[in-house]
Enzyme design. Sequence first.
Site, PDB file in Angstrom:
ATOM      1  CE  LYS A   1      -1.424  -1.815   3.737  1.00 23.59           C
ATOM      2  NZ  LYS A   1      -2.059  -2.143   5.042  1.00 23.59           N
TER       3      LYS A   1
ATOM      4  CB  THR B   1      -5.640   7.989   7.325  1.00 19.83           C
ATOM      5  OG1 THR B   1      -4.492   8.426   8.074  1.00 19.83           O
ATOM      6  CG2 THR B   1      -5.937   8.985   6.220  1.00 19.83           C
TER       7      THR B   1
ATOM      8  N   GLY C   1      -6.824   3.409  10.986  1.00 21.59           N
ATOM      9  CA  GLY C   1      -7.544   2.160  10.698  1.00 21.59           C
ATOM     10  C   GLY C   1      -7.689   1.816   9.229  1.00 21.59           C
ATOM     11  CB  THR C   2      -6.440   3.340   6.038  1.00 21.69           C
ATOM     12  OG1 THR C   2      -5.163   3.594   6.618  1.00 21.69           O
ATOM     13  CG2 THR C   2      -7.219   4.623   5.932  1.00 21.69           C
ATOM     14  N   GLY C   3      -5.483   0.526   7.172  1.00 20.21           N
ATOM     15  CA  GLY C   3      -4.859  -0.770   6.860  1.00 20.21           C
ATOM     16  C   GLY C   3      -5.714  -1.935   7.309  1.00 20.21           C
ATOM     17  CB  CYS C   4      -7.581  -2.518  10.498  1.00 19.45           C
ATOM     18  SG  CYS C   4      -6.249  -2.178  11.636  1.00 19.45           S
TER      19      CYS C   4
HETATM   20  O1  PXL Z   1      -3.614   0.012  12.284  1.00 17.92           O
HETATM   21  C1  PXL Z   1      -2.894  -0.953  12.928  1.00 17.92           C
HETATM   22  C2  PXL Z   1      -3.531  -1.444  14.185  1.00 17.92           C
HETATM   23  C3  PXL Z   1      -3.876  -2.769  14.284  1.00 17.92           C
HETATM   24  N1  PXL Z   1      -4.423  -3.315  15.387  1.00 17.92           N
HETATM   25  C4  PXL Z   1      -4.678  -2.560  16.455  1.00 17.92           C
HETATM   26  C5  PXL Z   1      -4.371  -1.205  16.427  1.00 17.92           C
HETATM   27  C6  PXL Z   1      -3.788  -0.630  15.267  1.00 17.92           C
HETATM   28  C7  PXL Z   1      -3.465   0.779  15.228  1.00 17.92           C
HETATM   29  O2  PXL Z   1      -3.694   1.545  16.116  1.00 17.92           O
HETATM   30  O3  PXL Z   1      -4.638  -0.465  17.504  1.00 17.92           O
HETATM   31  C8  PXL Z   1      -5.273  -3.174  17.663  1.00 17.92           C
END
Ligand code: PXL
Length: 270
Positions: A176, A208, A210-213
């Site tokens: 990404k 932004t 949480g975009t990856g999750c």
């Molecule tokens: O965005 C990565 C991520 C994954 N998992 C948890 C997170 C974060 C970012 O803050 O808190 C639990």
Amino acid sequence: MKPRSKILIIAGSDSSGGAGIQADVKTATCLGIYAMTSVTAVTIQNTKGVKSIVPIPPDQIYKQIVYTAKDIKPDSIKIGMLHSTKVINNVMKSLQKIRTKKVILDPVMVAKGGSKLINEKAIKLMKKKLLKKVLLITPNVPEAEILTGLKISTKEEMIIASKKLIKSGAKNVLIKGGHLNSKKVYDIFVNKNEIKIFSSNRFKTKNTHGTGCTLSTAITSFLSCGKTLKKSCELGIKYVNSAILTNPKIGKGHGPINHLNSIKLKKIFK
Ligand code: PXL
């Protein structure tokens, strides 16, 4: 509507609701998918940063996965935060037991504010073993740099890094490009046979978180209802872009994106 399919999410909890398992469940739900979970850690955080991380015992993570999947078989699985080698080993053992083929790994390493979510030994084990056991990995640029040992500053270098990950045993890679300085955002999908570049507009916002999750779970969701991996990546990117564009501007730091962007509420519930 009724759920289109079922997914299992293995990830950490984000008390602020924007990333981690909270983002994952919202994403799956808003895309019409039934979500099950195995919580790997509980973080205390808000949009300004992570205050603490409490790990869940690895055998409990294993049991959440195996006991849940024994009853309701997931069509696909998303893996997020795995902070230690013990957690990775237990997750690998559980995957062997439940035998779901469509597994997506988001190699989560650092939260937005800079807090480390995985230790060094675990990164090594991820590179050596877990990477080869999943269908797709979705690193961002800093994660791809750590996984490959390469410096990445351009789209071309993203392709070189993706190819290196394929050489070291990954089946499919989506790097990404949001962290680069380019005018457009390029996400690079690579496997043994092809290279596909997804190009998106860049939105100017600090919201932004949480975009990856969200992206990895959206891909897992589309994949679970029978779409191809490449199509699932394309639709996942569209969902995240729309969620960034309509972000609700909440919190004082890096705010969440809008998971509800795909939803229309029935009139009777308004
Ligand atoms: O965005 C990565 C991520 C994954 N998992 C948890 C997170 C974060 C970012 O803050 O808190 C639990």
